[in-house]
Design an enzyme around this catalytic site. Structure first.
Site, PDB file in Angstrom:
ATOM      1  N   LYS A  94       2.124  -3.436   7.248  1.00  0.00           N
ATOM      2  CA  LYS A  94       2.360  -3.646   5.808  1.00  0.00           C
ATOM      3  C   LYS A  94       3.827  -3.346   5.461  1.00  0.00           C
ATOM      4  O   LYS A  94       4.439  -4.057   4.653  1.00  0.00           O
ATOM      5  CB  LYS A  94       1.424  -2.763   4.967  1.00  0.00           C
ATOM      6  N   THR A 102       0.821  -1.211   0.000  1.00  0.00           N
ATOM      7  CA  THR A 102       0.000   0.000   0.000  1.00  0.00           C
ATOM      8  C   THR A 102       0.856   1.263   0.000  1.00  0.00           C
ATOM      9  O   THR A 102       1.988   1.255   0.516  1.00  0.00           O
ATOM     10  CB  THR A 102      -0.898  -0.003   1.263  1.00  0.00           C
ATOM     11  N   ASP A 103       0.298   2.333  -0.538  1.00  0.00           N
ATOM     12  CA  ASP A 103       0.997   3.636  -0.492  1.00  0.00           C
ATOM     13  C   ASP A 103       1.166   4.127   0.944  1.00  0.00           C
ATOM     14  O   ASP A 103       1.977   5.004   1.215  1.00  0.00           O
ATOM     15  CB  ASP A 103       0.273   4.689  -1.340  1.00  0.00           C
ATOM     16  N   GLU A 104       0.381   3.556   1.885  1.00  0.00           N
ATOM     17  CA  GLU A 104       0.412   4.061   3.263  1.00  0.00           C
ATOM     18  C   GLU A 104       1.745   3.778   3.954  1.00  0.00           C
ATOM     19  O   GLU A 104       2.047   4.374   4.980  1.00  0.00           O
ATOM     20  CB  GLU A 104      -0.772   3.493   4.051  1.00  0.00           C
ATOM     21  N   TYR A 115      -1.700  -0.385  11.012  1.00  0.00           N
ATOM     22  CA  TYR A 115      -1.892  -1.089   9.733  1.00  0.00           C
ATOM     23  C   TYR A 115      -0.687  -0.862   8.811  1.00  0.00           C
ATOM     24  O   TYR A 115      -0.058  -1.825   8.333  1.00  0.00           O
ATOM     25  CB  TYR A 115      -3.175  -0.606   9.042  1.00  0.00           C
TER      26      TYR A 115
HETATM   27  P1  NAD Z   1      -9.995  -7.128   2.283  1.00  0.00           P
HETATM   28  O1  NAD Z   1      -9.953  -6.792   3.744  1.00  0.00           O
HETATM   29  O2  NAD Z   1     -11.232  -6.841   1.500  1.00  0.00           O
HETATM   30  O3  NAD Z   1      -9.680  -8.679   2.090  1.00  0.00           O
HETATM   31  C1  NAD Z   1      -8.656  -9.327   2.766  1.00  0.00           C
HETATM   32  C2  NAD Z   1      -8.805 -10.823   2.486  1.00  0.00           C
HETATM   33  O4  NAD Z   1      -7.710 -11.503   3.103  1.00  0.00           O
HETATM   34  C3  NAD Z   1     -10.088 -11.423   3.065  1.00  0.00           C
HETATM   35  O5  NAD Z   1     -10.673 -12.308   2.118  1.00  0.00           O
HETATM   36  C4  NAD Z   1      -9.605 -12.184   4.294  1.00  0.00           C
HETATM   37  O6  NAD Z   1     -10.418 -13.282   4.637  1.00  0.00           O
HETATM   38  C5  NAD Z   1      -8.209 -12.613   3.852  1.00  0.00           C
HETATM   39  N1  NAD Z   1      -7.296 -12.830   4.982  1.00  0.00           N
HETATM   40  C6  NAD Z   1      -7.060 -12.003   6.032  1.00  0.00           C
HETATM   41  N2  NAD Z   1      -6.149 -12.561   6.858  1.00  0.00           N
HETATM   42  C7  NAD Z   1      -5.785 -13.748   6.304  1.00  0.00           C
HETATM   43  C8  NAD Z   1      -4.865 -14.764   6.679  1.00  0.00           C
HETATM   44  N3  NAD Z   1      -4.147 -14.684   7.796  1.00  0.00           N
HETATM   45  N4  NAD Z   1      -4.731 -15.825   5.859  1.00  0.00           N
HETATM   46  C9  NAD Z   1      -5.467 -15.939   4.719  1.00  0.00           C
HETATM   47  N5  NAD Z   1      -6.372 -15.029   4.339  1.00  0.00           N
HETATM   48  C10 NAD Z   1      -6.526 -13.940   5.115  1.00  0.00           C
HETATM   49  O7  NAD Z   1      -8.726  -6.399   1.664  1.00  0.00           O
HETATM   50  P2  NAD Z   1      -8.572  -5.609   0.281  1.00  0.00           P
HETATM   51  O8  NAD Z   1      -9.068  -4.240   0.458  1.00  0.00           O
HETATM   52  O9  NAD Z   1      -9.070  -6.453  -0.840  1.00  0.00           O
HETATM   53  O10 NAD Z   1      -6.980  -5.530   0.206  1.00  0.00           O
HETATM   54  C11 NAD Z   1      -6.213  -6.552  -0.400  1.00  0.00           C
HETATM   55  C12 NAD Z   1      -4.744  -6.212  -0.303  1.00  0.00           C
HETATM   56  O11 NAD Z   1      -4.506  -4.964  -0.946  1.00  0.00           O
HETATM   57  C13 NAD Z   1      -4.247  -6.047   1.139  1.00  0.00           C
HETATM   58  O12 NAD Z   1      -2.962  -6.608   1.213  1.00  0.00           O
HETATM   59  C14 NAD Z   1      -4.190  -4.548   1.338  1.00  0.00           C
HETATM   60  O13 NAD Z   1      -3.197  -4.190   2.285  1.00  0.00           O
HETATM   61  C15 NAD Z   1      -3.846  -4.082  -0.063  1.00  0.00           C
HETATM   62  N6  NAD Z   1      -4.314  -2.728  -0.412  1.00  0.00           N
HETATM   63  C16 NAD Z   1      -5.630  -2.383  -0.254  1.00  0.00           C
HETATM   64  C17 NAD Z   1      -6.051  -1.107  -0.620  1.00  0.00           C
HETATM   65  C18 NAD Z   1      -7.494  -0.670  -0.476  1.00  0.00           C
HETATM   66  O14 NAD Z   1      -7.791   0.515  -0.652  1.00  0.00           O
HETATM   67  N7  NAD Z   1      -8.422  -1.566  -0.191  1.00  0.00           N
HETATM   68  C19 NAD Z   1      -5.129  -0.197  -1.148  1.00  0.00           C
HETATM   69  C20 NAD Z   1      -3.790  -0.592  -1.298  1.00  0.00           C
HETATM   70  C21 NAD Z   1      -3.398  -1.861  -0.933  1.00  0.00           C
HETATM   71  P1  TYD Z   2     -10.342   4.500   4.550  1.00  0.00           P
HETATM   72  O1  TYD Z   2     -11.328   4.107   3.508  1.00  0.00           O
HETATM   73  O2  TYD Z   2     -10.447   3.891   5.903  1.00  0.00           O
HETATM   74  O3  TYD Z   2      -8.910   4.276   3.905  1.00  0.00           O
HETATM   75  P2  TYD Z   2      -7.429   4.729   4.461  1.00  0.00           P
HETATM   76  O4  TYD Z   2      -7.543   5.088   5.878  1.00  0.00           O
HETATM   77  O5  TYD Z   2      -6.685   3.450   4.261  1.00  0.00           O
HETATM   78  O6  TYD Z   2      -7.001   5.852   3.577  1.00  0.00           O
HETATM   79  O7  TYD Z   2     -10.419   6.075   4.754  1.00  0.00           O
HETATM   80  C1  TYD Z   2     -10.258   6.967   3.652  1.00  0.00           C
HETATM   81  C2  TYD Z   2     -10.330   8.380   4.210  1.00  0.00           C
HETATM   82  O8  TYD Z   2     -11.660   8.596   4.708  1.00  0.00           O
HETATM   83  C3  TYD Z   2      -9.404   8.612   5.382  1.00  0.00           C
HETATM   84  O9  TYD Z   2      -8.910   9.954   5.323  1.00  0.00           O
HETATM   85  C4  TYD Z   2     -10.306   8.458   6.599  1.00  0.00           C
HETATM   86  C5  TYD Z   2     -11.643   8.953   6.094  1.00  0.00           C
HETATM   87  N1  TYD Z   2     -12.834   8.330   6.730  1.00  0.00           N
HETATM   88  C6  TYD Z   2     -13.816   9.157   7.322  1.00  0.00           C
HETATM   89  O10 TYD Z   2     -13.731  10.401   7.309  1.00  0.00           O
HETATM   90  N2  TYD Z   2     -14.886   8.536   7.919  1.00  0.00           N
HETATM   91  C7  TYD Z   2     -15.019   7.186   7.967  1.00  0.00           C
HETATM   92  O11 TYD Z   2     -16.013   6.701   8.562  1.00  0.00           O
HETATM   93  C8  TYD Z   2     -14.020   6.371   7.337  1.00  0.00           C
HETATM   94  C9  TYD Z   2     -14.120   4.874   7.351  1.00  0.00           C
HETATM   95  C10 TYD Z   2     -12.948   7.005   6.733  1.00  0.00           C
END
Ligand code: NAD
Ligand code: TYD
Length: 330
Positions: A149, A121-123, A145
């Site tokens: 990562k 992630t960019d975070e 988090y």
């Molecule tokens: P999500 O929370 O929707 O899904 C996570 C999945 O991983 C779920 O199906 C869960 O059951 C499975 N999981 C969790 N712990 C596990 C374990 N110990 N063993 C096996 N399976 C397990 O997540 P997402 O939003 O689809 O994100 C997927 C990946 O992309 C993550 O690595 C996250 O850090 C990364 N990512 C997400 C975002 C975003 O905005 N959602 C952005 C950048 C990177």
């Molecule tokens: P989020 O979707 O949790 O992603 P991330 O924290 O990984 O960027 O949040 C996106 C932005 O929205 C972040 O600045 C936090 C804000 N946010 C709210 O203002 N209210 C909410 O209830 C949530 C879940 C997020």
């Protein structure tokens, strides 16, 4: 190829499983089915003979040893993925995001898997007031988090330096689209608006995120898997910068609700103000994001509007308890 995808029952993972099958390859989906894992997300491919499912934890070495046997590549997406949950319960995060990554990475190395892609992630870079993060910037994660990562990324880079493993890391920006668990900003606000519930904006709502549609994030991971150079990191950003308030206003317009639903609540502790990614490196491999933010957000709202049968059952049980803890007296 036979590609092992972890977290394939989650939001991005389920979309990536479909992409791999569409590209004509086999998929082994390894998922622990945490609160965020939903088999319905892959129900449409469950009967495909090229698809198989392993219900396991990536931190379980024996299960991973068996799962990686005979695969050509691993794409590790399984993670605890939500910042607010990491603030409530930090210890859960390194178990999957660091230890789990190290365990499946080790299993892949022992089995001689050809390539290991770590979906990050960019975070991990922390917050940037202006400009854009490049892959060479230092890791300065600020939440439990993103710290977890970053620990996963370092395990993967260490495996490259120590054992010469063929690894690639992608660092994606804030992703949105269908099937995202309604705890993240966009699906939470869309489903709350559809139910005439308050939209809890943290602090002043002027925090900025670099949004990317899930299909573009998945093609970015695919490009890094196919074309990436071993040991390298690739940013995957949509380039659609927006404040949380702007996203909130668009959601209200698209759902036809009025701004009295907006509620400013206490800010997130340690809240990162802005994320933005320089994606020159991945573009150099031929990738570019294709979605327009306006259209993709409208399509996403339309998906949640048409699929209340997907999210209404989620918004009960475990979710209600989480919601109460997170927002109850905020
Ligand atoms: P999500 O929370 O929707 O899904 C996570 C999945 O991983 C779920 O199906 C869960 O059951 C499975 N999981 C969790 N712990 C596990 C374990 N110990 N063993 C096996 N399976 C397990 O997540 P997402 O939003 O689809 O994100 C997927 C990946 O992309 C993550 O690595 C996250 O850090 C990364 N990512 C997400 C975002 C975003 O905005 N959602 C952005 C950048 C990177
Ligand atoms: P989020 O979707 O949790 O992603 P991330 O924290 O990984 O960027 O949040 C996106 C932005 O929205 C972040 O600045 C936090 C804000 N946010 C709210 O203002 N209210 C909410 O209830 C949530 C879940 C997020």
């Amino acid at each position: 190829m036979k590609i092992l995808v972890t977290g394939g029952c989650g939001f991005i993972g389920s979309q990536f499983v479909r992409l791999v099958l569409d590209e004509g390859h086999e998929v082994v989906n390894v998922d622990k089915l945490t609160y965020a894992g939903n088999p319905e997300n892959v129900a449409d491919v469950a009967d495909d003979p090229r698809y198989s499912f392993v219900h396991a934890d990536i931190a379980d070495h024996e299960a991973m040893r068996q799962a990686v046997a005979g695969v050509d590549a691993v794409v590790n997406m399984a993670a605890e993925s939500h910042v607010d949950r990491s603030i409530l319960d930090p210890a859960a995060f390194p178990m999957t995001d660091v230890v789990g990554t190290a365990v499946i990475l080790g299993a892949a190395r022992e089995a001689g898997v050809g390539r290991f892609v770590q979906v990050s992630t960019d975070e991990v870079y922390g917050s940037i007031p202006s400009g854009q993060f490049r892959e060479t910037d230092p890791l300065q994660p600020s939440s439990p988090y993103s710290a977890s990562k970053a620990g996963g990324d370092l395990q993967v880079l260490a495996a490259h330096h120590t054992y010469g493993m063929d690894v690639v890391i992608t660092r994606g920006s804030n992703t949105f689209g269908p099937r995202q668990y309604p705890e993240k900003l966009i699906p939470l606000f869309v489903t709350n608006a559809l139910e005439d519930q308050p939209l809890p904006v943290y602090g002043d709502g002027l925090q900025i995120r670099d949004w990317i549609h899930v299909t573009d994030h998945c093609t970015g991971i695919w490009t890094a898997l196919r074309e990436g150079v071993a040991g390298e990191v690739y940013n995957v950003g949509g380039g659609h910068e927006a404040t949380n308030l702007h996203i909130t206003e668009r959601i209200l317009e698209l759902t036809g609700k009025d701004d009295r639903l907006v509620t400013h609540v206490a800010d997130r502790p340690g809240h990162d103000r802005r994320y933005a990614l320089d994606t020159t490196k991945l573009r150099g491999l031929g990738w570019e994001p294709r979605s327009s933010m306006d259209e993709a957000l409208a399509d996403t709202v339309a998906w949640y509007t048409a699929h209340s049968a997907w999210w209404k059952p989620i918004k009960s049980g475990e979710y209600r308890a989480y919601y109460e803890t997170q927002y109850g007296d905020r």
